[in-house]
Scaffold this motif. Structure first.
Motif, PDB file in Angstrom:
ATOM      1  N   GLU A  89      36.771  41.024  44.582  1.00 10.09           N
ATOM      2  CA  GLU A  89      37.570  42.236  44.734  1.00 10.09           C
ATOM      3  C   GLU A  89      37.302  42.859  46.093  1.00 10.09           C
ATOM      4  N   ASP A 129      41.504  45.729  45.318  1.00 12.44           N
ATOM      5  CA  ASP A 129      40.976  46.785  44.445  1.00 12.44           C
ATOM      6  C   ASP A 129      41.513  48.143  44.885  1.00 12.44           C
ATOM      7  N   LYS A 158      44.907  45.417  41.716  1.00 12.48           N
ATOM      8  CA  LYS A 158      44.333  46.390  40.782  1.00 12.48           C
ATOM      9  C   LYS A 158      44.830  47.781  41.143  1.00 12.48           C
TER      10      LYS A 158
HETATM   11 MG    MG Z   1      36.242  46.674  41.603  1.00 12.50          MG
END
Ligand code: MG
Ligand code: C2E
Ligand code: MG
Ligand code: MG
Length: 284
Positions: free
Chosen positions: A150, A180, A201
């Motif tokens: 990430e 992320d 994300k």
């Molecule tokens: Mg993370």
């Protein structure tokens, strides 16, 4: 008078700065000591397939456990670890520990689980990154194809070309890349198109306000649409309520991470979760 006052203010200000600087040095020394003494532990937060409710992986999240029994969250020490480059040995410890643990889970019958590990911008751009990852995978026997790294948009701030070529190298190694906290940095859609990403994300603030704020909801919908258009799957983080979950499912979000299902757990508790199901840890 004003001049006098200004002087006093300056005096006060510089004392304050000295205090902050000395605290910083003290904390830096504490960090060095903590690394040497291995006072860090990892917690693991399950990632759930939205459509099935299955646990498909976990994100490793570092905590600092002081000898006095205090748990310090990463927000309080990662920035300083970055600044002092201590994030490099710390990050190596994180990857190695997480891969070892995830390998145990794979070997005990959960070989479908993917492991997500955070990389700070400094780690991501470090010259030793590729060899560090290669060696860690070799040493732990954890498959590259089950590892997801990430990164944040910050990795491209100074040198986008370098960031892209680094991502391509990682992809050639067989690991997957997630962006992320998407939506909180300087998101350029042009970068998003050029980054070889597998997952996006959505940052917590959008998820947390989407049930009450139609604008956040619209942005979440747009992010899911963009991600899918670019062949990425979408993870929503910070999902805390049934209402958020229902909305995310309706909008086609692929994976869910958040307190609604589970807080980050110790390795032992995560093992328990795998054996007993999500209901065993829900609402703790
Ligand atoms: Mg993370
Ligand atoms: P992140 O990677 O975005 O991780 C998600 C954070 O959200 C975690 O905080 C997690 O505990 C928290 N979270 C998860 N679900 C919920 C929820 O439903 N509600 C709320 N309010 N929070 C939720 P944590 O563990 O404190 O980590 C904070 C940040 O520190 C991480 O954000 C990541 O950027 C960084 N970090 C953590 N571990 C590492 C590490 O090993 N290496 C590096 N470089 N950074 C790390
Ligand atoms: Mg995040
Ligand atoms: Mg983050």
């Amino acid at each position: 008078n004003a001049k006098e006052k200004g002087k006093n203010n300056f005096q006060f200000f510089s004392d304050d700065m000295a205090f902050i600087a000395s605290r910083k040095i003290a904390l830096e020394n504490e960090l060095r000591r903590a690394i040497a003494k291995e006072e860090f532990i990892l917690h693991y937060q399950p990632q759930i397939q939205a459509a099935t409710g299955d646990i498909i992986g976990m994100e490793a999240l570092i905590r600092w456990q002081t000898p006095a029994g205090k748990t310090i969250s990463p927000g309080e020490f990662i920035p300083l670890a970055e600044e002092t480059r201590l994030i490099l040995p710390m990050g190596e410890w994180v990857l190695s520990t997480a891969c070892k643990q995830a390998k145990l889970w794979h070997d005990s019958g959960y070989s479908q689980l993917k492991l997500a590990v955070n990389l700070s911008p400094l780690q991501f751009l470090d010259d030793e990154l590729m060899s560090m990852i290669r060696q860690t995978l070799e040493k732990t026997g954890f498959p590259a194809s089950s590892l997801e790294l990430e990164i944040t948009e910050g990795v491209a701030v100074d040198d986008a070309e370098k960031a892209i070529s680094r991502m391509q190298k990682l992809r050639r190694l067989g690991v997957r890349i997630a962006i992320d906290d998407f939506g909180t940095g300087y998101s350029s859609l042009n970068y998003l198109k050029r980054f070889p990403l597998n997952h996006l994300k959505i940052a917590q603030p959008f998820v947390q306000d989407m049930a009450s704020n139609p604008y956040d909801r619209a942005l979440v919908e747009a992010m899911i649409f963009i991600a899918h258009s670019l062949d990425m799957s979408v993870v929503a983080e910070g999902v805390e309520t049934e209402e958020q979950l229902a909305l995310l499912k309706k909008l086609g979000c692929d994976e869910i991470q958040g307190y609604y299902y589970s807080r980050p757990l110790t390795a032992d508790k995560f093992t328990h979760l795998l054996a007993n199901g999500l209901h065993s840890v829900r609402s703790i």
